[in-house]
Enzyme design. Structure first.
Site, PDB file in Angstrom:
ATOM      1  CB  VAL A 194      -0.195  -2.334   6.735  1.00  0.00           C
ATOM      2  CG1 VAL A 194       0.721  -3.264   7.495  1.00  0.00           C
ATOM      3  CG2 VAL A 194      -0.885  -1.371   7.673  1.00  0.00           C
ATOM      4  CB  CYS A 195       4.134  -3.165   2.965  1.00  0.00           C
ATOM      5  SG  CYS A 195       5.456  -2.125   3.577  1.00  0.00           S
ATOM      6  CE  LYS A 196       8.257 -10.476   5.941  1.00  0.00           C
ATOM      7  NZ  LYS A 196       8.727 -11.678   5.275  1.00  0.00           N
TER       8      LYS A 196
END
Length: 140
Positions: free
Chosen positions: A98-100
């Site tokens: 998960v990233c932004k």
């Protein structure tokens, strides 16, 4: 109009062949990578609940503390190479990166896959899409 199209094809067969090759290559590329593009919020939830997937949040610590998926591990992308050994115990489980916004998680996916992790998946749209879908976040 159709007559002009046939005339163009007859007069420029190499140009038409090149166009068709590029078109088919693009379609093949898109179809091949469509499965690798990640999972959406509901699919991620199913992986977490049914297969005990591990969520790895690669955002920086401040962003992670502002809101993250419950149970997620924070390993910033800049420190992934050094801290990857923390994930060795869960190598057999699916790992959701998960990233932004879902754009920088592809690089982390590549690193984890190269390191021998078999089921590495990214969250489409990242934590932003997760929150847009109304999914819960934990703040620390």
């Amino acid at each position: 109009m159709i007559d002009q199209l046939f005339e163009f094809v007859q007069n420029h067969p190499l140009l038409v062949a090149a166009f068709l090759m590029v078109l088919f290559a693009w379609i093949f590329y898109e179809l091949r990578n469509s499965g690798a593009s990640g999972v959406n919020s509901s699919e991620a939830t199913q992986l977490i609940n049914r297969e005990d997937a591990v969520v790895v949040d690669i955002r920086e610590a401040n962003d992670f503390k502002a809101g993250h998926i419950a149970g997620a591990r924070n390993i910033p992308q800049s420190k992934l190479d050094v801290r990857m050994t923390e994930l060795n115990k869960v190598k057999d489980k699916p790992i959701i990166v998960v990233c932004k916004h879902g754009q920088s998680s592809g690089a982390a996916m590549g690193k984890l896959t190269t390191a021998g992790f078999e089921r590495v998946i990214k969250l489409k749209g990242g934590i932003t899409q997760w929150q847009t879908d109304g999914m819960p976040v934990v703040k620390k």
